[in-house]
Design a protein around this motif. Structure first.
Motif, mmCIF file in Angstrom:
data_model
loop_
_atom_site.group_PDB
_atom_site.id
_atom_site.type_symbol
_atom_site.label_atom_id
_atom_site.label_comp_id
_atom_site.label_asym_id
_atom_site.label_seq_id
_atom_site.Cartn_x
_atom_site.Cartn_y
_atom_site.Cartn_z
ATOM 1 N N TYR A 133 8.388 -3.906 1.400
ATOM 2 C CA TYR A 133 7.721 -2.658 1.664
ATOM 3 C C TYR A 133 6.834 -2.808 2.614
ATOM 4 C CZ TYR A 133 5.775 2.350 1.136
ATOM 5 O OH TYR A 133 5.654 3.533 1.259
ATOM 6 N N ALA A 134 6.840 -2.052 4.074
ATOM 7 C CA ALA A 134 5.914 -2.363 5.269
ATOM 8 C C ALA A 134 4.903 -1.544 4.930
ATOM 9 C CB ALA A 134 6.783 -2.021 6.395
ATOM 10 N N ILE A 135 3.615 -1.735 4.876
ATOM 11 C CA ILE A 135 2.500 -1.136 4.584
ATOM 12 C C ILE A 135 1.563 -1.014 5.854
ATOM 13 C CG2 ILE A 135 2.082 -1.825 2.384
ATOM 14 C CD1 ILE A 135 -0.221 -3.572 3.202
ATOM 15 N N THR A 136 0.836 0.060 5.860
ATOM 16 C CA THR A 136 0.221 0.260 7.062
ATOM 17 C C THR A 136 -1.433 -0.340 6.994
ATOM 18 O OG1 THR A 136 -1.170 2.274 6.274
ATOM 19 C CG2 THR A 136 0.897 2.267 7.262
ATOM 20 N N PRO A 137 -2.297 -0.667 7.896
ATOM 21 C CA PRO A 137 -3.745 -0.960 7.681
ATOM 22 C C PRO A 137 -4.406 -0.243 6.729
ATOM 23 C CG PRO A 137 -2.890 -1.283 10.079
ATOM 24 C CD PRO A 137 -2.030 -0.311 9.335
ATOM 25 N N ILE A 138 -4.354 1.115 6.756
ATOM 26 C CA ILE A 138 -5.215 2.053 5.987
ATOM 27 C C ILE A 138 -4.588 1.371 4.635
ATOM 28 C CG2 ILE A 138 -5.458 4.305 5.328
ATOM 29 C CD1 ILE A 138 -6.996 3.283 7.969
ATOM 30 N N GLU A 139 -3.526 1.459 4.181
ATOM 31 C CA GLU A 139 -3.068 1.041 2.941
ATOM 32 C C GLU A 139 -3.507 -0.158 2.505
ATOM 33 O OE1 GLU A 139 1.155 3.276 2.311
ATOM 34 O OE2 GLU A 139 1.113 1.681 3.609
ATOM 35 N N LEU A 140 -3.688 -1.112 3.393
ATOM 36 C CA LEU A 140 -4.023 -2.559 3.002
ATOM 37 C C LEU A 140 -5.865 -2.389 2.706
ATOM 38 C CD1 LEU A 140 -3.872 -5.617 2.692
ATOM 39 C CD2 LEU A 140 -4.359 -5.729 5.145
ATOM 40 N N TYR A 141 -6.164 -1.610 3.649
ATOM 41 C CA TYR A 141 -7.817 -1.348 3.391
ATOM 42 C C TYR A 141 -8.120 -0.747 1.940
ATOM 43 C CZ TYR A 141 -12.595 0.385 4.132
ATOM 44 O OH TYR A 141 -13.974 0.606 3.796
ATOM 45 N N ASP A 142 -7.472 0.214 1.702
ATOM 46 C CA ASP A 142 -7.618 0.885 0.328
ATOM 47 C C ASP A 142 -7.282 0.158 -0.593
ATOM 48 O OD1 ASP A 142 -8.485 3.270 1.660
ATOM 49 O OD2 ASP A 142 -6.445 4.453 1.712
ATOM 50 N N TYR A 143 -6.295 -0.954 -0.625
ATOM 51 C CA TYR A 143 -6.123 -1.644 -1.600
ATOM 52 C C TYR A 143 -7.222 -2.614 -2.003
ATOM 53 C CZ TYR A 143 -4.265 -6.160 -3.578
ATOM 54 O OH TYR A 143 -4.228 -7.393 -4.253
ATOM 55 N N ARG A 144 -7.894 -3.200 -0.853
ATOM 56 C CA ARG A 144 -8.661 -4.410 -0.931
ATOM 57 C C ARG A 144 -10.211 -3.802 -1.191
ATOM 58 N NH1 ARG A 144 -7.733 -9.535 2.653
ATOM 59 N NH2 ARG A 144 -8.503 -10.455 0.859
ATOM 60 N N VAL A 145 -10.187 -2.678 -0.614
ATOM 61 C CA VAL A 145 -11.690 -2.137 -0.891
ATOM 62 C C VAL A 145 -11.764 -1.161 -1.842
ATOM 63 C CG1 VAL A 145 -13.511 -0.918 0.357
ATOM 64 C CG2 VAL A 145 -12.342 -2.706 1.670
ATOM 65 N N ASN A 146 -10.831 -0.106 -2.086
ATOM 66 C CA ASN A 146 -11.009 0.882 -2.678
ATOM 67 C C ASN A 146 -10.052 0.771 -3.969
ATOM 68 O OD1 ASN A 146 -12.522 2.302 -1.099
ATOM 69 N ND2 ASN A 146 -11.033 3.097 0.060
ATOM 70 N N ARG A 147 -9.313 -0.217 -4.171
ATOM 71 C CA ARG A 147 -8.519 -0.527 -5.349
ATOM 72 C C ARG A 147 -7.437 0.326 -5.623
ATOM 73 N NH1 ARG A 147 -12.162 -3.601 -9.894
ATOM 74 N NH2 ARG A 147 -13.905 -4.384 -8.416
ATOM 75 N N GLU A 148 -6.929 0.751 -4.451
ATOM 76 C CA GLU A 148 -5.513 1.541 -4.384
ATOM 77 C C GLU A 148 -4.421 0.688 -4.806
ATOM 78 O OE1 GLU A 148 -5.369 4.724 -4.624
ATOM 79 O OE2 GLU A 148 -7.556 5.298 -4.484
ATOM 80 N N PRO A 149 -3.391 0.831 -5.457
ATOM 81 C CA PRO A 149 -2.269 0.144 -5.824
ATOM 82 C C PRO A 149 -1.383 0.091 -4.634
ATOM 83 C CG PRO A 149 -1.884 1.966 -6.773
ATOM 84 C CD PRO A 149 -3.523 2.337 -6.330
ATOM 85 N N LEU A 150 -0.775 -1.190 -4.442
ATOM 86 C CA LEU A 150 0.443 -1.094 -3.587
ATOM 87 C C LEU A 150 1.563 -1.610 -4.301
ATOM 88 C CD1 LEU A 150 -1.260 -3.687 -0.823
ATOM 89 C CD2 LEU A 150 -0.946 -1.359 -0.481
ATOM 90 N N PRO A 151 2.684 -1.427 -3.613
ATOM 91 C CA PRO A 151 4.057 -1.966 -4.005
ATOM 92 C C PRO A 151 3.935 -3.422 -4.293
ATOM 93 C CG PRO A 151 4.360 -0.476 -2.070
ATOM 94 C CD PRO A 151 3.018 -0.976 -2.224
ATOM 95 N N SER A 152 4.982 -3.776 -5.266
ATOM 96 C CA SER A 152 4.936 -5.358 -5.848
ATOM 97 C C SER A 152 5.185 -6.312 -4.580
ATOM 98 C CB SER A 152 5.832 -5.546 -6.815
ATOM 99 O OG SER A 152 7.273 -5.235 -6.331
ATOM 100 N N LYS A 153 5.930 -5.997 -3.422
ATOM 101 C CA LYS A 153 6.181 -6.709 -2.124
ATOM 102 C C LYS A 153 5.777 -6.125 -0.957
ATOM 103 C CE LYS A 153 10.003 -9.217 -4.202
ATOM 104 N NZ LYS A 153 11.416 -9.890 -3.869
ATOM 105 N N PRO A 154 4.601 -6.078 -0.744
ATOM 106 C CA PRO A 154 3.902 -5.260 0.561
ATOM 107 C C PRO A 154 4.042 -6.398 1.659
ATOM 108 C CG PRO A 154 2.136 -6.023 -1.128
ATOM 109 C CD PRO A 154 3.298 -6.384 -1.657
#
Length: 211
Positions: A72-93
């Motif tokens: 699943y192709a993610i955006t920089p904002i999704e990566l930031y929210d995952y690493r800083v705000n603990r938002e989940p990502l799909p299993s294969k980002p």
């Protein structure tokens, strides 16, 4: 199925990369988190021996492999929210990025990405806009309208370590950022296209010079 370029599918809480606390993560914790692969493409063309180059067939094979493997192709904002705000990502980002504003990013890369339902992140040097073999302003606008992410890659690719004055930051970052925002109608993170080392070293001095 990977997400559509025009309409994001909601994240389903099955087999995701996630963390459990509601608290923001500090830097040491971020470094221990599962990594997300980021692929960076430059030239996509046939018949040359240039550095950082892949053929069109090789590029499409890469994207097809990712699609077939369930990425699943993610955006920089999704990566930031995952690493800083603990938002989940799909299993294969994965993040698919493109440097240096080559016209092949519009004519070759974007159509292939869209064929497989992916979005790309395109980092733009604004000095090259409308020049031969580089993205035009119209093409940059169209990429944004088609759901891709536009990032700033400075005015002319000068290393951020050489931004010594407020005028340097205005020329390399602030003015190009404004131009890209006008073209895309999107907010452009002024430091998104700089290297992580440059960001860590210079974000404080940049704020002092520009704010």
């Amino acid at each position: 199925m990977p997400h559509s370029v025009n309409k994001q599918q909601p994240f389903i809480a099955i087999d995701t990369l996630s963390v459990t606390s509601d608290e923001r993560i500090d830097t040491p914790s971020i470094l221990t988190m599962p990594q997300v692969p980021v692929l960076c493409y430059h030239r996509i063309e046939n018949g040359t021996k240039a550095n950082y180059k892949v053929s069109q067939a090789t590029f499409e094979a890469h994207i097809k492999m990712l699609y077939d493997s369930g990425y699943y192709a993610i955006t920089p904002i999704e990566l930031y929210d995952y690493r800083v705000n603990r938002e989940p990502l799909p299993s294969k980002p994965v993040m698919l990025t493109f440097d240096d504003s080559r016209v092949a990013h519009y004519t070759i890369a974007a159509p292939i990405l869209e064929q497989y339902g992916f979005r790309g992140v395109f980092f733009i040097m604004t000095i090259t806009c409308d020049k031969p073999n580089y993205l035009s302003k119209s093409q940059i606008t169209q990429l944004a309208q088609r759901g891709h992410i536009i990032g700033l890659h400075s005015w002319d690719h000068t290393m951020a370590t050489q931004y010594l004055t407020a005028n340097d930051w205005l020329k390399q970052v602030v003015e190009p950022q404004k131009m890209l925002q006008e073209l895309t109608g999107q907010p452009i993170d002024r430091l998104l296209g700089l290297s992580q080392w440059s960001f860590q070293s210079f974000h404080r001095s940049a704020d002092e010079l520009l704010l």
